[in-house]
Design a protein around this motif. Structure first.
Motif, PDB file in Angstrom:
ATOM      1  N   ASP A  91       0.827  -1.207   0.000  1.00  0.00           N
ATOM      2  CA  ASP A  91       0.000   0.000   0.000  1.00  0.00           C
ATOM      3  C   ASP A  91       0.863   1.260   0.000  1.00  0.00           C
ATOM      4  O   ASP A  91       0.577   2.226  -0.709  1.00  0.00           O
ATOM      5  CB  ASP A  91      -0.937   0.022   1.213  1.00  0.00           C
ATOM      6  CG  ASP A  91      -2.016  -1.038   1.153  1.00  0.00           C
ATOM      7  OD1 ASP A  91      -2.225  -1.629   0.065  1.00  0.00           O
ATOM      8  OD2 ASP A  91      -2.647  -1.288   2.208  1.00  0.00           O
ATOM      9  N   PHE A  92       1.930   1.260   0.791  1.00  0.00           N
ATOM     10  CA  PHE A  92       2.818   2.421   0.876  1.00  0.00           C
ATOM     11  C   PHE A  92       3.466   2.709  -0.477  1.00  0.00           C
ATOM     12  O   PHE A  92       3.467   3.851  -0.944  1.00  0.00           O
ATOM     13  CB  PHE A  92       3.888   2.195   1.942  1.00  0.00           C
ATOM     14  CG  PHE A  92       4.899   3.298   2.030  1.00  0.00           C
ATOM     15  CD1 PHE A  92       4.593   4.492   2.663  1.00  0.00           C
ATOM     16  CD2 PHE A  92       6.159   3.154   1.465  1.00  0.00           C
ATOM     17  CE1 PHE A  92       5.519   5.523   2.738  1.00  0.00           C
ATOM     18  CE2 PHE A  92       7.093   4.175   1.540  1.00  0.00           C
ATOM     19  CZ  PHE A  92       6.767   5.361   2.176  1.00  0.00           C
ATOM     20  N   PHE A  93       4.014   1.675  -1.119  1.00  0.00           N
ATOM     21  CA  PHE A  93       4.677   1.878  -2.412  1.00  0.00           C
ATOM     22  C   PHE A  93       3.675   2.364  -3.457  1.00  0.00           C
ATOM     23  O   PHE A  93       3.970   3.253  -4.250  1.00  0.00           O
ATOM     24  CB  PHE A  93       5.373   0.597  -2.881  1.00  0.00           C
ATOM     25  CG  PHE A  93       6.623   0.293  -2.115  1.00  0.00           C
ATOM     26  CD1 PHE A  93       7.697   1.161  -2.142  1.00  0.00           C
ATOM     27  CD2 PHE A  93       6.731  -0.857  -1.358  1.00  0.00           C
ATOM     28  CE1 PHE A  93       8.854   0.894  -1.433  1.00  0.00           C
ATOM     29  CE2 PHE A  93       7.874  -1.129  -0.635  1.00  0.00           C
ATOM     30  CZ  PHE A  93       8.943  -0.248  -0.681  1.00  0.00           C
ATOM     31  N   ARG A  94       2.484   1.799  -3.469  1.00  0.00           N
ATOM     32  CA  ARG A  94       1.456   2.208  -4.421  1.00  0.00           C
ATOM     33  C   ARG A  94       1.035   3.664  -4.168  1.00  0.00           C
ATOM     34  O   ARG A  94       0.943   4.469  -5.098  1.00  0.00           O
ATOM     35  CB  ARG A  94       0.262   1.250  -4.320  1.00  0.00           C
ATOM     36  CG  ARG A  94      -0.727   1.348  -5.436  1.00  0.00           C
ATOM     37  CD  ARG A  94      -1.825   0.286  -5.455  1.00  0.00           C
ATOM     38  NE  ARG A  94      -2.016  -0.524  -4.271  1.00  0.00           N
ATOM     39  CZ  ARG A  94      -1.433  -1.704  -4.049  1.00  0.00           C
ATOM     40  NH1 ARG A  94      -0.588  -2.202  -4.928  1.00  0.00           N
ATOM     41  NH2 ARG A  94      -1.678  -2.388  -2.941  1.00  0.00           N
ATOM     42  N   ARG A  95       0.803   3.993  -2.886  1.00  0.00           N
ATOM     43  CA  ARG A  95       0.369   5.350  -2.520  1.00  0.00           C
ATOM     44  C   ARG A  95       1.417   6.398  -2.917  1.00  0.00           C
ATOM     45  O   ARG A  95       1.084   7.502  -3.340  1.00  0.00           O
ATOM     46  CB  ARG A  95       0.097   5.407  -1.011  1.00  0.00           C
ATOM     47  CG  ARG A  95      -0.503   6.718  -0.542  1.00  0.00           C
ATOM     48  CD  ARG A  95      -0.912   6.688   0.937  1.00  0.00           C
ATOM     49  NE  ARG A  95       0.222   6.566   1.827  1.00  0.00           N
ATOM     50  CZ  ARG A  95       0.496   5.489   2.583  1.00  0.00           C
ATOM     51  NH1 ARG A  95      -0.297   4.445   2.567  1.00  0.00           N
ATOM     52  NH2 ARG A  95       1.546   5.464   3.370  1.00  0.00           N
ATOM     53  N   CYS A  96       2.678   6.054  -2.763  1.00  0.00           N
ATOM     54  CA  CYS A  96       3.756   7.005  -3.082  1.00  0.00           C
ATOM     55  C   CYS A  96       4.172   6.964  -4.553  1.00  0.00           C
ATOM     56  O   CYS A  96       5.003   7.774  -4.981  1.00  0.00           O
ATOM     57  CB  CYS A  96       4.971   6.709  -2.200  1.00  0.00           C
ATOM     58  SG  CYS A  96       4.673   7.031  -0.457  1.00  0.00           S
ATOM     59  N   GLY A  97       3.623   6.009  -5.297  1.00  0.00           N
ATOM     60  CA  GLY A  97       3.989   5.883  -6.701  1.00  0.00           C
ATOM     61  C   GLY A  97       5.359   5.267  -6.916  1.00  0.00           C
ATOM     62  O   GLY A  97       5.980   5.473  -7.960  1.00  0.00           O
ATOM     63  N   PHE A  98       5.844   4.512  -5.923  1.00  0.00           N
ATOM     64  CA  PHE A  98       7.144   3.858  -6.036  1.00  0.00           C
ATOM     65  C   PHE A  98       6.976   2.465  -6.636  1.00  0.00           C
ATOM     66  O   PHE A  98       5.989   1.783  -6.342  1.00  0.00           O
ATOM     67  CB  PHE A  98       7.806   3.684  -4.665  1.00  0.00           C
ATOM     68  CG  PHE A  98       8.110   4.958  -3.938  1.00  0.00           C
ATOM     69  CD1 PHE A  98       8.476   6.107  -4.615  1.00  0.00           C
ATOM     70  CD2 PHE A  98       8.041   5.003  -2.559  1.00  0.00           C
ATOM     71  CE1 PHE A  98       8.768   7.276  -3.927  1.00  0.00           C
ATOM     72  CE2 PHE A  98       8.320   6.167  -1.869  1.00  0.00           C
ATOM     73  CZ  PHE A  98       8.685   7.307  -2.560  1.00  0.00           C
ATOM     74  N   ALA A 128       9.532   9.908  10.079  1.00  0.00           N
ATOM     75  CA  ALA A 128       8.563   9.542   9.039  1.00  0.00           C
ATOM     76  C   ALA A 128       7.135   9.736   9.523  1.00  0.00           C
ATOM     77  O   ALA A 128       6.270  10.204   8.775  1.00  0.00           O
ATOM     78  CB  ALA A 128       8.793   8.104   8.592  1.00  0.00           C
ATOM     79  N   MET A 142       4.104  10.234   6.854  1.00  0.00           N
ATOM     80  CA  MET A 142       4.365   9.141   5.907  1.00  0.00           C
ATOM     81  C   MET A 142       3.962   7.784   6.463  1.00  0.00           C
ATOM     82  O   MET A 142       3.643   6.880   5.693  1.00  0.00           O
ATOM     83  CB  MET A 142       5.856   9.121   5.526  1.00  0.00           C
ATOM     84  CG  MET A 142       6.311  10.357   4.790  1.00  0.00           C
ATOM     85  SD  MET A 142       8.099  10.393   4.547  1.00  0.00           S
ATOM     86  CE  MET A 142       8.364   8.951   3.548  1.00  0.00           C
TER      87      MET A 142
END
Length: 140
Positions: A38-45, A104, A109
């Motif tokens: 979820d974190f990577f998707r939310r940040c576009g990473f 963070a 974040m």
């Protein structure tokens, strides 16, 4: 005060690093797998690839070595044994885990409940790694 036995620092540090790497794999790859996605998707990473994994594993072994070096450095003041190992582990834990997770969280974040869970997990992980690494350390 004896000289630091760097061969034993390396041995204990590699064992500590292996424990840290295993703990990080379980925490991030299994326990927090959904939250990490979820974190990577939310940040576009993009999802971390092999290059990241190689870097993370290598630097975590270096962290284990630094942790045992810290143990060797403070051993003359606090005495050999588990108490001193825990102190060395706490120094590393605070500098690596607590600091960056609080920052963070302050930036919005990472949610505070996740920070508390990670800090709790990591204090156990770092303590076990420090205890194992220090158990292998002996003065020259």
């Amino acid at each position: 005060m004896g000289k630091i036995n760097f061969g034993r620092v390396l041995l204990g540090g590699l064992v500590a690093g292996a424990i840290l790497n295993a703990g990080e794999w379980v925490l991030n790859g299994i326990v927090l797998h959904k939250e990490m996605d979820d974190f990577f998707r939310r940040c576009g990473f993009p999802q971390p690839g092999n290059k990241f994994l190689a870097i993370a594993v290598a630097i975590t072994f270096v962290l284990g070595i630094v942790m045992v070096l810290g143990y060797a450095a403070i051993r003359p003041r606090f005495g050999p044994g588990p108490k001193t190992a825990i102190i060395a582990g706490l120094f590393a834990w605070f500098g690596v885990v607590v600091y960056q997770n609080v920052i963070a969280s302050g930036l919005g974040m990472v949610p505070i409940n996740l920070v508390v869970m990670v800090i709790g997990w990591e204090i156990v992980e770092y303590s076990l790694a420090a205890l194992a690494g220090a158990a292998l350390y002996k003065e020259s």
